[in-house]
Design a protein around this motif. Structure first.
Motif, short mmCIF file in Angstrom:
data_model
loop_
_atom_site.label_atom_id
_atom_site.label_comp_id
_atom_site.label_asym_id
_atom_site.label_seq_id
_atom_site.Cartn_x
_atom_site.Cartn_y
_atom_site.Cartn_z
N THR A 123 44.15 40.75 34.55
CA THR A 123 43.22 41.87 34.61
C THR A 123 42.93 42.18 36.08
O THR A 123 42.48 41.29 36.80
CB THR A 123 41.90 41.51 33.89
N PRO A 124 43.19 43.41 36.55
CA PRO A 124 42.92 43.72 37.95
C PRO A 124 41.42 43.63 38.26
O PRO A 124 40.60 43.86 37.37
CB PRO A 124 43.41 45.17 38.11
N THR A 125 41.10 43.29 39.51
CA THR A 125 39.70 43.06 39.89
C THR A 125 38.79 44.23 39.53
O THR A 125 37.69 44.03 39.03
CB THR A 125 39.63 42.80 41.41
N GLN A 126 39.27 45.47 39.74
CA GLN A 126 38.40 46.63 39.50
C GLN A 126 38.09 46.85 38.02
O GLN A 126 37.11 47.50 37.69
CB GLN A 126 38.98 47.91 40.14
N SER A 127 38.89 46.27 37.11
CA SER A 127 38.60 46.49 35.69
C SER A 127 38.08 45.23 35.00
O SER A 127 38.14 45.11 33.78
CB SER A 127 39.83 47.04 34.97
N LEU A 128 37.59 44.27 35.78
CA LEU A 128 37.05 43.04 35.19
C LEU A 128 35.72 43.32 34.49
O LEU A 128 34.88 44.04 35.00
CB LEU A 128 36.79 42.00 36.28
N ALA A 129 35.52 42.75 33.31
CA ALA A 129 34.23 42.84 32.63
C ALA A 129 33.28 41.83 33.30
O ALA A 129 33.74 40.82 33.84
CB ALA A 129 34.40 42.50 31.17
N THR A 132 33.64 37.72 33.66
CA THR A 132 35.02 37.21 33.58
C THR A 132 35.51 36.81 34.97
O THR A 132 34.91 37.18 35.98
CB THR A 132 35.96 38.25 32.95
N ARG A 134 37.84 36.48 38.24
CA ARG A 134 38.81 37.21 39.07
C ARG A 134 40.08 36.38 39.27
O ARG A 134 40.01 35.18 39.47
CB ARG A 134 38.17 37.52 40.43
N GLU A 137 41.62 36.00 34.68
CA GLU A 137 41.53 36.65 33.36
C GLU A 137 42.81 37.46 33.08
O GLU A 137 43.41 38.00 34.00
CB GLU A 137 40.29 37.57 33.34
N ASP A 139 44.87 40.22 30.08
CA ASP A 139 44.52 41.20 29.04
C ASP A 139 44.75 40.66 27.63
O ASP A 139 44.08 41.04 26.69
CB ASP A 139 45.24 42.54 29.27
#
Ligand SMILES: [Cu+2]
Length: 224
Positions: A123-129, A132, A134, A137, A139
């Motif tokens: 999961t790219p850093t800008q779309s992390l929930a 979660t 860095r 995580e 997908d």
């Protein structure tokens, strides 16, 4: 998972990892005892005036300092070999999954269970929930049931990768054209994080592994 300033291993999530932790503690105990003894000898040497400068040899001392280290090495080697063969043992797995390394993501096949396969990207850093992790995580988690011997068949599509999950005590190379197998039993539910452990190119650091262990009942009812 690992936490900042951690000194030891991650907590064991499989019986094999527990054994590895015991071996590590055992080996460290030997290391500390030897270090303390050597330190003691050094202090003796620098604080005591040299006597017996005429002594040329001592059969007794030489026998002791040859046999004793050999015995200590055997005391480390035997438990180590025990775990080595324990980890090599593949006994009737309840489920087999296949992990394939690509530049730069993992893909998984559950064809043994049902006809299903998926890719697992970081999961790219800008779309992390929120909450979660860095760079750890992904997908799509690799979901497996707890307390069930699980076999992982590992291979690569392009270059060398390595499928490694420290909490489970797993690190197996993914080699193109070759199928490696390893086995583990997750002893409790949880998320276990790992990373590719063979330098495989520019995004080697960005193809993490997330093993999600759930109870068997949840595993069978949940949509993977
Ligand atoms: Cu890789």
């Amino acid at each position: 998972m690992a936490h900042p300033a951690q000194l030891g291993f991650q907590d064991a999530a499989s019986p094999v990892m527990e054994e590895l932790l015991y071996l590590h503690d055992h080996a460290m105990m030997v290391v500390f005892l030897i270090s303390a003894f050597v330190l003691y000898i050094i202090t003796l040497l620098i604080t005591t005036p040299l006597t017996h400068t005429d002594t040329m040899d001592s059969q007794m001392v030489e026998t002791v300092w040859t046999v004793l280290p050999a015995v200590i090495l055997i005391l480390i080697a035997l438990p180590s070999l025990r775990i080595l063969y324990l980890m090599d043992e593949i006994s009737t797995p309840h489920m087999t999954i296949k992990a394939i390394g690509h530049q730069w993501y993992w893909s998984y096949e559950y064809t043994d269970y049902e006809n299903m396969s998926f890719d697992s990207y970081m999961t790219p850093t800008q779309s992390l929930a929120p909450g979660t992790l860095r760079l750890l995580e992904v997908d799509h988690h690799t979901v497996i049931p707890t307390n069930s011997p699980t076999r992982v068949l590992i291979t690569a599509e392009d270059v060398l990768h390595s499928w490694a999950v420290p909490a489970l005590g797993i690190k197996t190379d993914a080699v193109p054209g070759r199928l490696n197998q390893t086995m583990f039993t997750a002893s409790h539910p949880g998320l276990f994080f790992g990373q590719c452990s063979e330098i495989c190119g520019a995004n080697h650091s960005f193809m993490p592994i997330v093993v999600e262990a759930t109870h068997l009942s949840a595993f069978e009812t949940d949509q993977l």
